[in-house]
Design an enzyme around this catalytic site. Sequence first.
Site: not given
Ligand code: NDP
Ligand code: 8X3
Length: 252
Positions: A10, A35, A59, A152, A185, A189
């Site tokens: 990611g 991806r 993926d 989720y 964050v 997302f």
């Molecule tokens: P983003 O959507 O900005 O980034 C998600 C990343 O995951 C992208 O780089 C995407 O890359 C990759 N990804 C998604 N699906 C796939 C797949 N099937 N195969 C490979 N790569 C994949 O979100 P965040 O940076 O916020 O999220 C990162 C992590 O942090 C996640 O696990 C999320 O659950 C967690 N998180 C986020 C929070 C928030 O509020 N933002 C809070 C708590 C946890 P690509 O599409 O190029 O494959």
């Molecule tokens: C992302 C934070 O609160 O939307 O994991 O689930 S929340």
Amino acid sequence: MTKRTVLITGATSGIGEATSRLLARNDFRLILCGRRQDRLSKLADELQTQTEVTTLSFDVRELPAVKRAIRSLPAEWQQIDILINNAGNAHGLSPIQTGDTEDWDAMLDINVKGLLYVSREILPGMVQRNAGHIINLGSIAGKEVYPNGNVYCASKFAVDAISNSMRIDLNAHSIKVTAVHPGMVETEFALVRFKGDAAKAANVYNGVMPLRGEDIADLILFALTRPPHVVVADLIVFPTAQASATVVNRKS
Ligand code: NDP
Ligand code: 8X3
């Protein structure tokens, strides 16, 4: 000191992208995964001026693709010292009785099974060397459920359980396991959760100063730079305006 090699999933967005940038500035070698190859190439071009970088596009849901990609690494990249299991997203926000089963499959396949597939491929090398560090991105959603978060939340509760289990199973091999559980964050997302609806996504952060990807990157760097006898096991981090999954102080 020899640079440690990090494989980060990611890396194309949000927390993963910010972490890749920070680690590049701090002498780690990077295997950037995601991806979207165009984004991986652009980031690799940028970071190559600071450290050695390579990319893998796959993926995490597809086990054969995970194996093929990781096994395709040239010899000089095969020793992975640190794995950051960051790839993941929420898909949808609906009551359980009307949830979209494709969204459920996506969250369980990516957030849980994808993390397991990538770990399964990399862990034997760490076990053989009796060294390594796994960082798993959980969430406050993996500590508390909230309305309409159901699947989720279940996927992130699974990440919490897997992280704790990894720490036990890998204990005899001196492999560190850190779980990082952020609150809100601002990344892509919310845009992914609401299927590209930018207005709904922006609404999530109304009246709040959320965390940035860089804030989480900072904590990951902290965990990675503790001395050998110290492991940061479990971290919850909120923006100051947030007190729990559902308690947020919004200024209108
Ligand atoms: P983003 O959507 O900005 O980034 C998600 C990343 O995951 C992208 O780089 C995407 O890359 C990759 N990804 C998604 N699906 C796939 C797949 N099937 N195969 C490979 N790569 C994949 O979100 P965040 O940076 O916020 O999220 C990162 C992590 O942090 C996640 O696990 C999320 O659950 C967690 N998180 C986020 C929070 C928030 O509020 N933002 C809070 C708590 C946890 P690509 O599409 O190029 O494959
Ligand atoms: C992302 C934070 O609160 O939307 O994991 O689930 S929340």
